[in-house]
Structure formats: C-alpha cells, structure tokens
Design an enzyme around this catalytic site. Structure first.
Site, mmCIF file in Angstrom:
data_model
loop_
_atom_site.group_PDB
_atom_site.id
_atom_site.type_symbol
_atom_site.label_atom_id
_atom_site.label_comp_id
_atom_site.label_asym_id
_atom_site.label_seq_id
_atom_site.Cartn_x
_atom_site.Cartn_y
_atom_site.Cartn_z
ATOM 1 N N ASN A 1 9.324 5.085 -10.582
ATOM 2 C CA ASN A 1 9.453 3.639 -10.737
ATOM 3 C C ASN A 1 8.882 3.245 -12.095
ATOM 4 O O ASN A 1 7.669 3.243 -12.293
ATOM 5 C CB ASN A 1 8.698 2.923 -9.609
ATOM 6 C CG ASN A 1 8.733 1.406 -9.748
ATOM 7 O OD1 ASN A 1 9.533 0.865 -10.518
ATOM 8 N ND2 ASN A 1 7.873 0.719 -9.024
ATOM 9 N N TRP A 2 9.765 2.888 -13.018
ATOM 10 C CA TRP A 2 9.335 2.574 -14.387
ATOM 11 C C TRP A 2 8.746 1.175 -14.514
ATOM 12 O O TRP A 2 8.172 0.841 -15.547
ATOM 13 C CB TRP A 2 10.504 2.718 -15.345
ATOM 14 C CG TRP A 2 11.056 4.104 -15.444
ATOM 15 C CD1 TRP A 2 10.588 5.231 -14.843
ATOM 16 C CD2 TRP A 2 12.202 4.501 -16.201
ATOM 17 N NE1 TRP A 2 11.361 6.311 -15.176
ATOM 18 C CE2 TRP A 2 12.366 5.905 -16.005
ATOM 19 C CE3 TRP A 2 13.115 3.825 -17.012
ATOM 20 C CZ2 TRP A 2 13.397 6.624 -16.612
ATOM 21 C CZ3 TRP A 2 14.141 4.544 -17.621
ATOM 22 C CH2 TRP A 2 14.276 5.927 -17.413
ATOM 23 N N LYS A 3 8.960 0.335 -13.508
ATOM 24 C CA LYS A 3 8.474 -1.049 -13.527
ATOM 25 C C LYS A 3 9.000 -1.764 -14.775
ATOM 26 O O LYS A 3 10.115 -1.492 -15.217
ATOM 27 C CB LYS A 3 6.955 -1.075 -13.402
ATOM 28 C CG LYS A 3 6.457 -0.310 -12.169
ATOM 29 C CD LYS A 3 4.997 -0.488 -11.892
ATOM 30 C CE LYS A 3 4.616 0.308 -10.644
ATOM 31 N NZ LYS A 3 3.212 0.104 -10.241
ATOM 32 N N HIS B 1 8.083 -3.656 -2.434
ATOM 33 C CA HIS B 1 6.979 -3.142 -3.248
ATOM 34 C C HIS B 1 5.847 -4.166 -3.280
ATOM 35 O O HIS B 1 6.082 -5.379 -3.287
ATOM 36 C CB HIS B 1 7.462 -2.845 -4.667
ATOM 37 C CG HIS B 1 6.493 -2.022 -5.460
ATOM 38 N ND1 HIS B 1 5.376 -2.570 -6.058
ATOM 39 C CD2 HIS B 1 6.476 -0.693 -5.743
ATOM 40 C CE1 HIS B 1 4.710 -1.607 -6.681
ATOM 41 N NE2 HIS B 1 5.356 -0.460 -6.511
ATOM 42 N N GLU C 1 3.955 -5.242 -5.512
ATOM 43 C CA GLU C 1 3.989 -6.204 -6.624
ATOM 44 C C GLU C 1 4.976 -7.333 -6.345
ATOM 45 O O GLU C 1 4.753 -8.477 -6.747
ATOM 46 C CB GLU C 1 4.316 -5.466 -7.923
ATOM 47 C CG GLU C 1 3.173 -4.572 -8.370
ATOM 48 C CD GLU C 1 3.591 -3.411 -9.250
ATOM 49 O OE1 GLU C 1 2.732 -2.567 -9.543
ATOM 50 O OE2 GLU C 1 4.790 -3.339 -9.618
ATOM 51 N N GLU D 1 2.572 3.265 0.102
ATOM 52 C CA GLU D 1 1.832 3.022 -1.127
ATOM 53 C C GLU D 1 0.616 2.155 -0.831
ATOM 54 O O GLU D 1 0.723 0.922 -0.809
ATOM 55 C CB GLU D 1 2.718 2.325 -2.162
ATOM 56 C CG GLU D 1 3.834 3.178 -2.709
ATOM 57 C CD GLU D 1 4.380 2.607 -4.008
ATOM 58 O OE1 GLU D 1 4.331 3.297 -5.020
ATOM 59 O OE2 GLU D 1 4.844 1.457 -4.001
ATOM 60 N N GLY E 1 -1.781 2.312 -9.534
ATOM 61 C CA GLY E 1 -2.196 2.059 -10.906
ATOM 62 C C GLY E 1 -3.693 2.063 -11.128
ATOM 63 O O GLY E 1 -4.157 1.697 -12.205
ATOM 64 N N SER F 1 -0.794 6.347 -7.622
ATOM 65 C CA SER F 1 -1.423 7.195 -8.643
ATOM 66 C C SER F 1 -1.128 8.677 -8.437
ATOM 67 O O SER F 1 -1.986 9.543 -8.622
ATOM 68 C CB SER F 1 -2.937 6.955 -8.675
ATOM 69 O OG SER F 1 -3.235 5.617 -9.033
ATOM 70 N N GLY G 1 4.589 6.181 -10.294
ATOM 71 C CA GLY G 1 4.562 5.044 -11.209
ATOM 72 C C GLY G 1 4.379 5.481 -12.640
ATOM 73 O O GLY G 1 5.298 5.990 -13.288
ATOM 74 N N GLY G 2 3.164 5.315 -13.173
ATOM 75 C CA GLY G 2 2.894 5.568 -14.583
ATOM 76 C C GLY G 2 3.285 6.948 -15.065
ATOM 77 O O GLY G 2 3.789 7.105 -16.185
#
Length: 269
Positions: free
Chosen positions: A29-31, A115, A117, A186, A192, A231, A252-253
C-alpha cells in the site's frame, strides 16, 4: 497434484484429497506517496529483483492517478495491482470520487476497504465500509477488508470486541459475505510506528478472526486469506509469515523500497 481454480487476482490450490492450501499474498500500500518518475523506477526495480519462483502472489496499490502507469508497466507480469479507495456508487454527482467501473478500466483486481486512515481521517463508519465492501464484490473485484484496534482499545482489552463489530458490519448484507475477499488485520497502534505485534500475538488474533468468520458466515473460513499489516519489514516478515493463520502481509512504508519489498516477498517459501 493440484486442481486450480481462478477468479480475478486470486488463485486457490485444491489438492485432489480435498485438503486446502491458501494462496500467500504480499500487498504493498503506497498510500499518498510517489511521483511519475518514482513509480516507474520502483516498479522497474521490483520487476528486475523479484524472483520467478516466489511462493507469494504480489499486489501493489498505487495512488489512483498512477494506475494507468502501473498498468502499463505491470501488464503481462506476475504482479497485480489495485486501488486504495472507491466510492460505492456507479456514477453521479460525487465530485472527486472514483467509481468501480473506472478502476476496472485500468485493470484493477483489488480494492482496499476499511483502512484505519479512511476510518479515522475521513470518518468512514461501519455502514459505509460495508457498502464499499459489497460494491467492490458486485463489480467482480476483490475487497481487502482492513480491520484492527487502536492502542487505547487494546489496552482496555477491547480487541476482540472491536474486530467482531467490524466483521459483523459486513455480514449484515447476507450470507457468503466473505467469499472471494481478503481480510487484513492491521492493529492501528502498529501502523507506521515501527511497532509490530509479536508473531504469536498476531497468530492469536488471526485465529480468532478465522473463527469469527466460521461463526458468522457460510463460507469455509479455511479458504480465506488473512494478512497481517502493521510495520511489516524484511526483518520481521519471516517470523510472522510462518504462523499457520497468517497468509502474508499488507505492507506500508517498506513497499516504497523495491529491495525491501522483494525481501519481504522472499520470506514466503
């Protein structure tokens, strides 16, 4: 020897004796990250570094504006792509929103739904998440339903209560709600933050989720892929992915770094 059935983006392997092996998946997931140049470089590097014999099915979720470029670069490869968001209407006066048919035009097989967010920053409640979930399925794509608790809820011992509420919201629309879908656990306190649930902790929750699906729905929960997100990186992925009810990761990151993403994929045998 396996008999293979296929529906868009997900392969189920069924041994002749009836036992079941769930397909392993690693999703990135590049967000809201990237540029046209960065997307091109990232995907080119992933394609070059990804081994041909990986045991995982790979998917990326770029920002919507980069879906055309993603389709161009990944067409014909083993990597699939999906969307980070969708609006649960076919068309209309919904300024700024994206319809499922538009996503299908660019080859999307998956859509993230629920999600944390989206739930927190954009106030998407359980009813709206459920609408999105079933809207995606109605348009022959696979929803990736994200569920998880906050740190405060975890500290109050409410993790199971929160997960049950989130999953029940989806089942209200009818039986077989969890057919042709994916669940991603999640924990919000791990997204994150660099904090990750211990493999045994994550396994306990995944097992609980699978049990709830068996209780709520007519679908065979043993066929349902349940991913861990929070993470995930190249250092903790292997220990997480060896757990019996963890079928891969929603990353994610680390998915923004080709080498790290590929190393995570390699953690699945």
């Amino acid at each position: 020897m396996f008999e293979t059935t296929f529906f868009p983006g997900l392969i189920e392997k069924l041994p002749i004796n009836g036992a079941y092996m769930r397909q392993k998946l690693v999703m990135g997931n590049w967000k809201m990250n990237g540029s046209l140049e960065q997307v091109s470089l990232l995907l080119s590097n992933v394609l070059q570094q990804l081994p041909g014999n990986t045991g995982a099915h790979c998917v990326v979720f770029p920002p919507t504006i980069y879906l055309p470029k993603t389709q161009d670069l990944l067409r014909g490869s083993s990597i699939r792509w999906g969307a980070q968001n969708v609006y649960p209407r076919d068309s209309g006066a919904y300024t700024g929103e994206i319809a499922s048919a538009m996503l299908r035009d660019y080859g999307c097989h998956y859509v993230l739904v629920g999600h944390s967010e989206r739930r927190q920053l954009f106030c998407e409640d359980e009813k709206f998440v459920a609408e999105k979930f079933h809207h995606v399925k109605d348009h022959d794509m696979i929803p990736v339903l994200c569920v998880g608790e906050t740190l405060a809820e975890r500290e109050q011992g409410l993790t199971e209560h929160v997960l049950k509420k989130q999953l029940l919201a989806v089942t209200h629309a009818g039986q077989d709600a969890f057919k042709n879908c994916i669940i991603a656990y999640e924990p919000e306190w791990a997204i994150g933050t660099g904090k990750t649930a211990a493999p045994e902790q994550a396994q306990t929750i995944h097992e609980y989720i699978r049990g709830l699906v068996s209780e709520f729905d007519q679908v065979d929960a043993n066929k349902l892929p349940i991913l861990y997100g929070g993470s995930v990186n190249e250092h903790n992925a292997r220990s997480l992915f060896t757990m019996p009810d963890i079928d891969g990761g929603l990353v994610g990151g680390a998915s923004l770094n080709a080498q790290q993403f590929v190393e995570i994929v390699k953690c699945i045998n």
